[in-house]
Design an enzyme around this catalytic site. Structure first.
Site, mmCIF file in Angstrom:
data_model
loop_
_atom_site.group_PDB
_atom_site.id
_atom_site.type_symbol
_atom_site.label_atom_id
_atom_site.label_comp_id
_atom_site.label_asym_id
_atom_site.label_seq_id
_atom_site.Cartn_x
_atom_site.Cartn_y
_atom_site.Cartn_z
ATOM 1 N N CYS A 130 0.821 -1.201 0.000
ATOM 2 C CA CYS A 130 0.000 0.000 0.000
ATOM 3 C C CYS A 130 0.863 1.262 0.000
ATOM 4 C CB CYS A 130 -1.037 -0.041 1.113
ATOM 5 S SG CYS A 130 -2.472 0.973 0.698
ATOM 6 N N HIS A 189 -3.684 -5.053 0.148
ATOM 7 C CA HIS A 189 -3.111 -5.612 1.384
ATOM 8 C C HIS A 189 -3.234 -7.134 1.386
ATOM 9 C CE1 HIS A 189 -2.842 -1.801 3.756
ATOM 10 N NE2 HIS A 189 -3.743 -1.423 2.868
ATOM 11 N N GLU A 215 -1.794 -9.081 3.274
ATOM 12 C CA GLU A 215 -1.663 -9.595 4.655
ATOM 13 C C GLU A 215 -3.009 -9.887 5.304
ATOM 14 O OE1 GLU A 215 -1.103 -6.521 3.715
ATOM 15 O OE2 GLU A 215 -1.537 -5.026 5.256
#
Ligand code: GLN
Length: 542
Positions: A382, A508, A510
């Site tokens: 990001c 993202h 994650e």
């Protein structure tokens, strides 16, 4: 089967790990073949944690449907492998907002709107709505905060009413703390007794206790707690500090927490939970001896929970590669040309973190330049990706003052710019580009190889984007735009193919890495970091 409801409350102090206990219960029930979801009620007034800075509540997690959520939802997904949505995280603010909207519409037909029954009914409706939507066997509801807080009172009142209405289809698991007093060499149960009393005062009798402790609690003390708290002795369980949170389901199963819940809720069951894959993951973790070291460059590095999902994604990927993960947190605010070598030289790979605002970004550029020039596997997420683009523009494209308009509104080279649809946005809450969007990857690229497919969906949380006007210049200079949104053509992934692994994602990844499904990009990044470590060792030996 009728849905069963498990409420998880906390006493004595916060940060005991209600989220981990809720996730562990979910894991065990799922492994027994039940369908489960977990929901968190947060007692604060904010509509969602999206407007909170990480100093307040750590990382802000994002669900596929674009809800900015409490980081516990990340634990829920990592443990259960099931995606959560907006309905899984509700705050006091949202409850009130919905009640006030109803009042304005006239739904209450002239009645005086009160905490009881209107707010509590709304809370009960949120619990049941989640259950009814997907006909779950179990809905686990974690009540944020600590028993006795003024803010959590309406939630506890709703739990009391539900327990009364639903009888044994409803259980309360209360998590408390048993401190060890060093000077007296004693474990103390008084705080637990008090917090159970406080629950009883609001009309809730806990069915199961989980005692958080740093030292194993002897059975005699558990018996004492049972006696004082009106809980059967086998339902007094303990959660001792352990090396990884992923061991907690096993630790709780060893004390039959799942069996006790099933029995107390009158749920027929047989056999044992299937934890083969889970145990395999833990075996990898325990047996790993070789280390892989990743530097995480960000401005919140002193905060334990600010980059929770990145930490866990790295851990999962390293574990599947049979490596012990070592993360070195590097403050981007303190990074400069003078110390970057010393800070980054021992890193096998580097992650440049997401974020907002200008603070610490110059350090991110310093890190990125060093990593690019030393060909260290680098992953920008990001804001990290946006910094990758800016640094490349400054150093390779010769645009010394290139920037994002977020960081410098007057930059002559706005290689990162506010998205068109963001220009009219005035409210800050819930207005970013949020949630899962499609992305098409270019074949033959490292990212495409990592995913093993060209069409993916990933979650987002941003207002700024790669400025398409500069795309050709970047491509010509070696930074390729290798992933884009098929509808808007927004650049989602950049890659410098001449480097070992130099990739930035606007999204993202994650948020979607779980224990049983580690994220392919983190897997690929760790693989590159391991290879880089081997290269470094080989050159040292020469
Ligand atoms: N601040 C950047 C944006 O809004 C990046 C956001 C982030 O890293 N999550 O676009």
């Amino acid at each position: 089967m009728d849905t069963r409801y498990i409420f998880v409350t906390g006493g004595v102090v916060s940060s005991l790990g209600k989220g981990i206990i809720s996730s562990s219960i979910a894991r065990l029930l799922l492994s027994r073949g039940f369908s489960v979801t977990i929901q968190k009620f947060d007692p604060y007034i904010n509509i969602d944690p999206g407007t909170l800075n990480p100093y307040e509540h750590g990382e802000c997690y994002v669900t596929v449907d674009g809800h900015e959520a409490d980081l516990d939802l990340g634990h829920y997904e990592r443990f259960t492998n099931i995606k959560t949505t907006r309905a899984n995280n509700i705050t006091t603010g949202r409850v009130y907002q919905s009640v006030i909207d109803k009042e304005r519409r006239g739904d209450y037909l002239g009645k005086t709107v009160q905490i009881i029954p209107h707010i509590t009914d709304e809370i009960k409706r949120d619990v049941k709505l989640l259950a009814n939507k997907h006909k779950y066997d179990f809905v686990i509801t974690e009540i944020g905060g600590t028993v006795g807080d003024i803010e959590s009172t309406p939630f506890l009142e709703a739990v009391r009413q539900l327990k009364w209405e639903l009888g044994n289809r409803c259980v309360c698991v209360h998590l408390t703390y048993v401190p060890y007093i060093k000077a007296a060499k004693e474990l103390k149960t008084k705080p637990t007794q008090h917090s159970v009393k406080m629950l009883q005062q609001v009309g809730i009798q806990p069915d199961i206790l989980v005692l958080r402790t740093e030292k194993v609690i002897p059975q005699s003390i558990c018996r004492k707690v049972a006696q004082f708290c009106n809980v059967s002795v086998e339902a007094v369980t303990q959660s001792v500090d352990c090396p990884t949170i992923y061991e907690v389901p096993l630790m709780m199963h060893a004390q039959k927490l799942d069996n006790i819940i099933l029995e107390k809720t009158g749920t027929p069951y047989s056999g044992e939970p299937d934890l083969v894959k889970w145990n395999k993951f833990l075996d990898h973790m325990k047996n790993a001896t070789e280390v892989v070291t990743v530097g995480l460059v960000g401005k919140y590095v002193e905060l334990q929970d600010a980059y929770k999902s990145i930490d866990e994604s790295l851990l999962q990927a390293a574990t599947y590669h049979d490596r012990k993960l070592q993360i070195k947190y590097i403050s981007s605010e303190k990074l400069n040309d003078g110390n970057v070598e010393e800070q980054l030289a021992d890193m096998d790979g580097v992650i440049v973190a997401p974020g907002f605002g200008v603070r610490g970004t110059e350090g991110k550029f310093v890190a990125l330049k060093w990593c690019r020039e030393h060909d260290v596997p680098t992953f920008g997420i990001c804001l990290g990706m946006q910094c990758m683009v800016i640094e490349y523009a400054r150093d390779v494209l010769g645009m010394a003052e290139a920037n994002s308009t977020e960081l410098d509104p007057n930059t002559p080279y706005n290689v990162i710019d506010l998205m068109e649809e963001q220009k009219s946005v005035t409210n800050m809450g819930g207005t970013m580009r949020l949630g899962a969007y499609a992305c098409h990857l270019q074949p033959g690229t490292k990212v495409a190889q990592a995913y093993g497919t060209l069409d993916i969906e990933e979650r987002h949380r941003h207002r700024f984007e790669f400025n398409d006007e500069y795309r050709q210049q970047f491509e010509d200079a070696g930074m390729k735009c290798v992933g884009e949104n098929p509808d808007t053509h927004l650049v989602e992934v950049v890659e410098v193919p001449s480097k070992k692994w130099y990739i930035g994602t606007q999204y993202h990844p994650e948020y979607s890495s779980t224990v049983l499904n580690p994220h392919p990009l983190f897997m690929s990044f760790i693989e590159a970091a391991i290879a880089n470590k081997k290269d470094k060792e080989a050159t040292k030996q020469q």
